[in-house]
Scaffold this motif. Structure first.
Motif, short mmCIF file in Angstrom:
data_model
loop_
_atom_site.label_atom_id
_atom_site.label_comp_id
_atom_site.label_asym_id
_atom_site.label_seq_id
_atom_site.Cartn_x
_atom_site.Cartn_y
_atom_site.Cartn_z
N LEU A 131 -8.42 -0.15 -5.57
CA LEU A 131 -7.27 -0.06 -6.47
C LEU A 131 -6.18 0.38 -5.74
CD1 LEU A 131 -9.16 0.82 -9.78
CD2 LEU A 131 -7.40 -1.14 -9.48
N ASN A 132 -6.28 1.51 -5.15
CA ASN A 132 -5.06 1.97 -4.34
C ASN A 132 -4.32 1.13 -3.35
OD1 ASN A 132 -4.61 4.79 -5.11
ND2 ASN A 132 -6.58 5.36 -4.32
N ASP A 133 -5.22 0.16 -2.82
CA ASP A 133 -4.57 -0.80 -1.78
C ASP A 133 -4.20 -2.05 -2.84
OD1 ASP A 133 -4.70 -2.36 0.78
OD2 ASP A 133 -5.49 -3.86 -0.66
N ALA A 134 -4.44 -2.24 -3.93
CA ALA A 134 -3.73 -3.13 -4.90
C ALA A 134 -2.51 -2.43 -5.10
CB ALA A 134 -4.79 -3.38 -6.09
N LYS A 135 -2.30 -1.08 -5.64
CA LYS A 135 -1.21 -0.43 -5.86
C LYS A 135 0.06 -0.66 -4.98
CE LYS A 135 0.40 3.82 -7.95
NZ LYS A 135 -0.04 5.29 -8.45
N GLY A 136 -0.62 -0.36 -3.66
CA GLY A 136 0.37 -0.41 -2.52
C GLY A 136 1.11 -1.77 -2.33
N ALA A 137 0.13 -2.87 -2.58
CA ALA A 137 0.60 -4.10 -2.34
C ALA A 137 1.66 -4.58 -3.37
CB ALA A 137 -0.78 -4.99 -2.17
N LEU A 138 1.25 -4.33 -4.47
CA LEU A 138 2.07 -4.70 -5.71
C LEU A 138 3.44 -3.85 -5.44
CD1 LEU A 138 2.36 -6.26 -8.22
CD2 LEU A 138 1.44 -4.07 -9.42
N LYS A 139 3.25 -2.78 -4.94
CA LYS A 139 4.61 -2.00 -4.65
C LYS A 139 5.51 -2.61 -3.81
CE LYS A 139 6.40 2.50 -3.30
NZ LYS A 139 5.94 3.82 -2.77
N ARG A 140 5.12 -3.43 -2.73
CA ARG A 140 5.77 -4.12 -1.61
C ARG A 140 6.61 -5.35 -2.29
NH1 ARG A 140 1.09 -3.41 1.29
NH2 ARG A 140 0.48 -5.42 1.22
N ASP A 190 -1.94 2.28 -12.95
CA ASP A 190 -0.92 1.75 -13.85
C ASP A 190 -1.52 0.38 -14.36
OD1 ASP A 190 0.71 -0.73 -12.55
OD2 ASP A 190 0.44 1.03 -11.16
N ALA A 191 -1.56 -0.25 -15.50
CA ALA A 191 -2.17 -1.46 -16.25
C ALA A 191 -1.57 -2.85 -15.07
CB ALA A 191 -1.53 -1.87 -17.15
N GLU A 192 -0.46 -2.94 -14.17
CA GLU A 192 0.00 -4.03 -13.76
C GLU A 192 -1.06 -4.09 -12.29
OE1 GLU A 192 3.61 -6.90 -12.25
OE2 GLU A 192 3.78 -5.05 -13.17
N THR A 193 -1.13 -2.69 -11.78
CA THR A 193 -2.09 -2.56 -10.77
C THR A 193 -3.36 -3.18 -10.95
OG1 THR A 193 -0.83 -0.82 -9.51
CG2 THR A 193 -3.02 -0.94 -8.88
N VAL A 194 -3.96 -2.83 -12.15
CA VAL A 194 -5.25 -3.29 -12.58
C VAL A 194 -5.26 -4.71 -12.37
CG1 VAL A 194 -7.09 -3.28 -14.13
CG2 VAL A 194 -5.74 -1.05 -13.45
N ARG A 195 -4.35 -5.28 -13.19
CA ARG A 195 -4.26 -6.64 -13.38
C ARG A 195 -4.30 -7.34 -12.13
NH1 ARG A 195 -2.79 -10.34 -17.56
NH2 ARG A 195 -1.84 -12.53 -16.43
N PHE A 196 -3.49 -7.07 -11.15
CA PHE A 196 -3.08 -7.44 -9.95
C PHE A 196 -4.57 -7.39 -9.14
CE2 PHE A 196 -1.85 -7.07 -5.34
CZ PHE A 196 -1.46 -8.10 -5.08
N PHE A 197 -5.26 -6.23 -9.08
CA PHE A 197 -6.42 -6.06 -8.24
C PHE A 197 -7.27 -7.04 -8.82
CE2 PHE A 197 -10.74 -4.27 -9.26
CZ PHE A 197 -11.28 -4.15 -8.34
N ILE A 198 -7.41 -7.78 -10.04
CA ILE A 198 -8.34 -8.47 -10.58
C ILE A 198 -7.88 -10.17 -10.12
CG2 ILE A 198 -9.11 -9.62 -12.41
CD1 ILE A 198 -9.38 -6.96 -13.93
N VAL A 199 -6.43 -10.32 -10.22
CA VAL A 199 -5.87 -11.47 -10.00
C VAL A 199 -5.77 -12.19 -8.51
CG1 VAL A 199 -3.44 -12.96 -10.17
CG2 VAL A 199 -4.45 -11.71 -12.02
N ARG A 200 -5.74 -10.88 -7.54
CA ARG A 200 -5.87 -11.47 -6.26
C ARG A 200 -7.03 -11.91 -5.70
NH1 ARG A 200 -4.67 -6.01 -2.36
NH2 ARG A 200 -6.49 -5.00 -3.09
N SER A 201 -7.95 -11.79 -6.46
CA SER A 201 -9.38 -12.16 -5.91
C SER A 201 -9.87 -13.55 -7.13
CB SER A 201 -10.63 -11.42 -6.32
OG SER A 201 -10.58 -10.19 -5.60
N HIS A 202 -10.33 -14.53 -6.49
CA HIS A 202 -10.74 -15.62 -7.00
C HIS A 202 -11.66 -15.33 -8.27
CE1 HIS A 202 -12.32 -19.85 -8.04
NE2 HIS A 202 -11.22 -20.15 -7.66
N TYR A 203 -11.41 -16.20 -9.41
CA TYR A 203 -12.34 -15.78 -10.52
C TYR A 203 -13.75 -15.77 -10.40
CZ TYR A 203 -12.80 -20.39 -12.10
OH TYR A 203 -13.32 -21.81 -12.05
N ARG A 204 -14.09 -16.80 -9.66
CA ARG A 204 -15.50 -16.93 -9.73
C ARG A 204 -16.05 -16.11 -8.50
NH1 ARG A 204 -17.17 -21.52 -7.25
NH2 ARG A 204 -15.40 -22.53 -7.02
N SER A 205 -15.27 -15.09 -7.73
CA SER A 205 -16.00 -14.44 -6.64
C SER A 205 -16.15 -13.07 -7.38
CB SER A 205 -14.94 -14.21 -5.56
OG SER A 205 -14.06 -13.39 -5.71
#
Length: 458
Positions: A313-322, A289-304
């Motif tokens: 992405l599955n990890d990001a999906k689970g984290a966002l679900k929490r 889902d789109a918000e998981t993709v956004r969360f995957f990107i946002v939770r890393s610093h933009y310069r890294s």
């Protein structure tokens, strides 16, 4: 604490304040629209979407410009391959870009100039460079920039002319006085279509890529503006050449702060179309889902650098679900953020230190823990409000957790549009595949004369 930003030009984190109090003017290099956007493009769009969101949350008025390159060698090649006009190709790809960006919750910039609408401004800048002796007409009809005549060349990339020259080809191209020189105006070729040719004092032709951004940025934001952004791959030569052109023509600094987002890597290599290791946004949204993709990107610093994989992405999906589970359990109250609150203060401190989203996201999880322990609607409200500043947690929790196995409405609408495009192109097999794939994810499509709607499978 005031906002501090890493400035690529100074190679240091410095306190930021706009030239005009209360008003930030920002230019970000956008896409060359010959194909669908990939996840690397999403990284840049989301990074600077977060930047402009935080600037506005900090009380600034923001004038945000993100251009579209709609004339380029790759565009011409693809249009000829497809047997369509340049305009038809670029219009289609811009529509697709908007659909993808909307699905990812990326706010539209105030200005989205197309390069082909600013050819007169480009010609004016090239003329000024020629008058100052920084541009010359080559025997083949091109107009080139004389790099060695601009004293500051290399200051953004940190490379000297000797270092740059060592990496060039041994033989000097016959149309250039120096291998470092770059083209400002390309002479028209007989094999090129008529819709990529403009009359000019330098002969019929079209602009080079670098001059496009210089002209659009200066026209819409002035000769000097606050922030110029883009991917790290644009630092050299594109942004270096922008500086040479703009400052050479105007005699003023182009941007006060230069920001560059890191790459998305696949197997430790930059994701790019040229390497063939890219995933389009649409391909990724078929799986996540789109918000998981956004969360995957946002939770890393933009310069890294950010490593792409289904595992991450599955990890990001689970984290966002929490986070959403906490909001579902305790409906959030409508709150105004109190920046004196310890967790809100930590969130602000993180974002004020070069947009430190990893620490800001960590605060969200601490708040979710508090919500789960206390059942406080006010803490849930603060969680939702702070998440919203990152473009997260904006969907109804039950909808996110249950509808379409976590697909949000934006992602579903993107798939509905892709299906409509397939049907319009009479690609009914693809249209059926999209319908069946959504059904497998718990989304039922309903077609009617008014259009297509969806509901969660019972």
């Amino acid at each position: 604490m005031s906002l501090r930003i890493f400035n690529t030009l100074s190679r240091a984190v410095s306190e930021f304040s706009p030239a005009e109090p209360g008003h930030v003017r920002m230019y970000v290099c956008g896409m060359t629209v010959y194909d669908l956007c990939h996840l690397g493009h999403a990284r840049s769009m989301i990074a600077f979407d977060v930047v402009q969101r935080w600037l506005k949350a900090s009380g600034y008025q923001v004038t945000y410009v993100r251009n579209v390159t709609d004339i380029d060698d790759k565009i011409i090649k693809r249009a000829l391959e497809n047997g369509e006009t340049i305009r038809n190709l670029t219009d289609r790809m811009i529509d697709a870009l908007h659909q993808d960006a909307d699905a990812l919750g990326i706010e539209r910039p105030q200005h989205e100039p197309r390069a082909t609408d600013y050819v007169p401004q480009m010609l004016g800048m090239i003329g000024a460079l020629e008058q100052k002796g920084l541009a010359y007409r080559a025997d083949n009809g091109d107009v080139n920039y004389a790099v060695r005549k601009f004293p500051g060349y290399g200051k953004l990339s940190g490379k000297s002319l000797d270092e740059l020259n060592a990496g060039e080809r041994v033989a000097v191209e016959t149309d250039k006085n120096d291998p470092l020189d770059f083209v400002l105006w390309k002479s028209a070729k007989p094999t090129e279509p008529e819709d990529v040719k403009w009359a000019s004092p330098f002969g019929t032709g079209r602009p080079g890529w670098h001059i496009e951004c210089s002209a659009m940025a200066c026209e819409l934001l002035g000769q000097t503006f606050d922030i110029h952004g883009g991917g790290a791959d644009l630092q050299f030569p594109h942004h270096e050449n922008e500086i040479a052109q703009s400052e050479g023509a105007n005699g003023q600094p182009l941007a006060r702060f230069w920001m560059h987002n890191g790459f998305i890597n696949v197997d430790n290599e930059k994701m790019s179309k040229s390497l063939g290791n890219f995933f389009t946004i649409r391909d990724v949204l078929k799986e996540f889902d789109a918000e998981t993709v956004r969360f995957f990107i946002v939770r890393s610093h933009y310069r890294s650098a950010l490593n792409y994989s289904d595992v991450h992405l599955n990890d990001a999906k689970g984290a966002l679900k929490r986070l959403y589970t906490a909001l579902q359990a305790v409906p959030p109250a409508d709150v105004t953020i109190d920046w004196a609150d310890p967790l809100a203060a930590r969130f602000k401190a993180a974002m004020d230190e070069d947009f430190g989203t990893p620490e800001a996201v960590a605060v969200l999880f601490e708040l979710a823990g508090e919500v789960n322990r206390s059942g406080s609607a006010e803490r849930a409200g603060l969680l939702k409000a702070l998440g919203g500043l990152l473009g997260l947690l904006l969907t109804d929790p039950t909808t996110h957790l249950q509808s379409g196995a976590g697909l949000d409405d934006g992602a579903i609408q993107a798939q509905i549009q892709a299906r409509a495009d397939a049907k319009k192109a009479k690609n009914f097999a693809e249209a059926d595949r999209i319908r069946n794939e959504l059904l497998a994810q718990g989304v039922v499509l309903k077609d009617s004369a008014a259009g297509t709607t969806w509901e969660a499978a019972q």
